[in-house]
Scaffold this active site. Structure first.
Site: not given
Length: 507
Positions: A184, A387
């Site tokens: 992440d 992202d």
């Protein structure tokens, strides 16, 4: 004067060449122009992958991970890790009876993720600090009665990670125990579930037991690493550091902050990495033992190993194949055709990787979108985040409308159908094996242009041939480039040079 037959024949041939040549040149010009304005979507191939995604045996993922561990890297430095789509974890196999069900579940997670990333960015821009935030229910203990009494200080809401979309096998401890971990770029704290469990969700591997590791060591409350946490407290009895990360979707992890040894792939072990050892963990982290944080803060994994460069390439989410995450030497890939964009930083938070996006083109035509739609102001509001955890790219509503309308104008020959979930522009391609669609390209500050393959923006939402434009509008100030648009592209973060690179077909 009578013309000789040979002379007449030569003249006729010359006239024929002159007549045909301009048309051939015009034809070539039109062909090249059409190629620049359109992309080919292989409908048959993408539908085949979609149907296989709900029936592929999870053994292939385990075998792929094992091969990755046995394969020796030719590089003498740098770290390399293999990546897998979450839909091929063992816990995910057989959960969905149809591809449509799988897509709707993905989109449900994605809405929570995008909303929480936007909220975190907005809070930072508004100057909200950790001291301004408190637990939603302060009377309810988060980590069992005994430890709850030892936790002191404020609890800070963090970014909503959803459940993560890409995973890798990471060795934790000494000797290393292999665990599936979420990757992440929107998080700074690496953590794993730990024994003893006050409350742990189901994961693919046995829960990590720190008592069996020879390299586990608690972090003290007065350590700089403890002070770097957004939400830290002190265990009164021992002076050990406690951490909490609370995610916007209701997920959270609470436990001891410690240092441990991590082993990535076949690389040498990395010692003294600060991680959370979570004893109370709840949320949608299905299958994963924890999270490997790749954000830009001081506690993220790249920051702790002083990696100025790291890169990843995300495989198609419907594929059981693996791609790689690389740190240090070789992470850039050495591609001379890499598309480079400026890496921007918010003045209020180091976590997110913002990129300088200048515009978007559809069908070779630049869209009329004001630069303010992509700009970050002096407070850190707005901007565009790259992202790994958000799936579908979110654009300001006006920017999305311009993109959608241009795309619809260029697909007049395709049969429209009703929208699905957050997608409002969908097509019935059930009778097609391939289609030509308008090319979509992202133009960055500095002049770089990333042209997306058609499968990265027109995606199947069922196994019957319904395809939707994979962008969505947002009313939030921040825009997000999601992982659907990044698939098959090596994304290179170079914090030393202040750039983000995009290298197509370099997985």
């Amino acid at each position: 004067m009578q013309m000789q037959p040979t002379t007449l024949l030569a003249l006729l041939l010359l006239l024929l060449v002159l007549a045909v040549a301009p048309r051939a040149a015009v034809s070539r010009h039109h062909t090249l122009a059409a190629a620049a304005e359109t992309e080919t979507l292989d409908v048959a191939a993408s539908l085949s992958r979609a149907r296989a995604a709900i029936s592929t045996d999870a053994v292939s993922l385990h075998q792929s991970a094992a091969v990755g561990r046995r394969t020796r890297s030719r590089r003498k430095s740098g770290l390399t890790l293999r990546l897998h789509s979450r839909d091929f974890l063992p816990e995910e196999q057989g959960r969905h009876q149809s591809y449509r069900s799988l897509v709707l579940e993905r989109l449900r997670r994605d809405e929570a993720r995008a909303a929480a990333v936007s909220a975190r960015a907005a809070l930072a821009a508004d100057g909200v600090t950790r001291a301004d935030l408190r637990p939603a229910n302060e009377s309810e203990p988060l980590y069992g009665a005994s430890l709850a009494a030892a936790i002191q200080g404020p609890v800070v809401s963090g970014v909503g990670q959803g459940s993560g979309e890409y995973f890798s096998r990471v060795g934790v401890g000494s000797p290393p125990r292999q665990m599936y971990m979420v990757l992440d770029t929107g998080s700074d704290v690496t953590w794993v579930q730990c024994q003893p469990c006050a409350d742990c969700y189901q994961q693919s591997d046995p829960v990590f037991d720190p008592s069996l590791s020879g390299s586990y060591a608690a972090v003290s409350c007065d350590s700089p690493r403890c002070r770097d946490l957004d939400a830290a407290a002190c265990r009164n009895s021992t002076g050990a550091c406690l951490y909490e990360v609370a995610y916007g979707d209701g997920s959270y992890t609470v436990g001891d902050f410690a240092t441990e040894t991590l082993t990535l792939g076949d690389s040498q072990p990395v010692s003294n990495v600060a991680i959370g050892c979570g004893h109370d963990n709840e949320g949608l982290f299905v299958g994963a033992a924890g999270l490997l944080a790749l954000g830009g803060g001081p506690l993220s994994f790249p920051s702790q190993i002083s990696a100025n460069t790291f890169s990843y390439c995300l495989v198609d989410r419907d594929s059981p194949a693996a791609s790689t995450l690389q740190f240090g030497d070789g992470a850039g890939g050495g591609d001379p055709d890499v598309v480079t964009a400026p890496l921007l930083r918010s003045p209020r938070t180091n976590t997110f990787y913002y990129v300088g996006l200048a515009g978007i083109s559809v069908g070779g035509q630049q869209l009329s979108i004001p630069t303010s739609a992509f700009a970050m102001d002096a407070t850190g509001a707005g901007g565009v985040i790259v992202d790994s955890g958000t799936a579908v790219t979110r654009l300001q509503s006006s920017a999305y409308a311009a993109l959608r309308d241009a795309f619809v104008r260029g697909t007049g020959s395709l049969a429209r159908t009703s929208g699905v979930s957050l997608f409002d522009t969908c097509y019935d391609l059930s009778d097609r094996t391939s289609v030509e669609v308008p090319a979509v390209a992202l133009r960055f500050e500095g002049g770089g242009t990333l042209r997306l393959p058609a499968k990265n923006y027109l995606i199947p939402v069922d196994g019957a041939g319904t395809y939707c434009l994979a962008f969505a509008p947002t009313n939030a100030a921040v825009s997000i480039i999601g992982n659907v648009q990044q698939q098959g592209t090596r994304v290179i973060f170079d914090t030393a040079k202040g750039t983000v690179g995009f290298s197509s077909n370099k997985c």
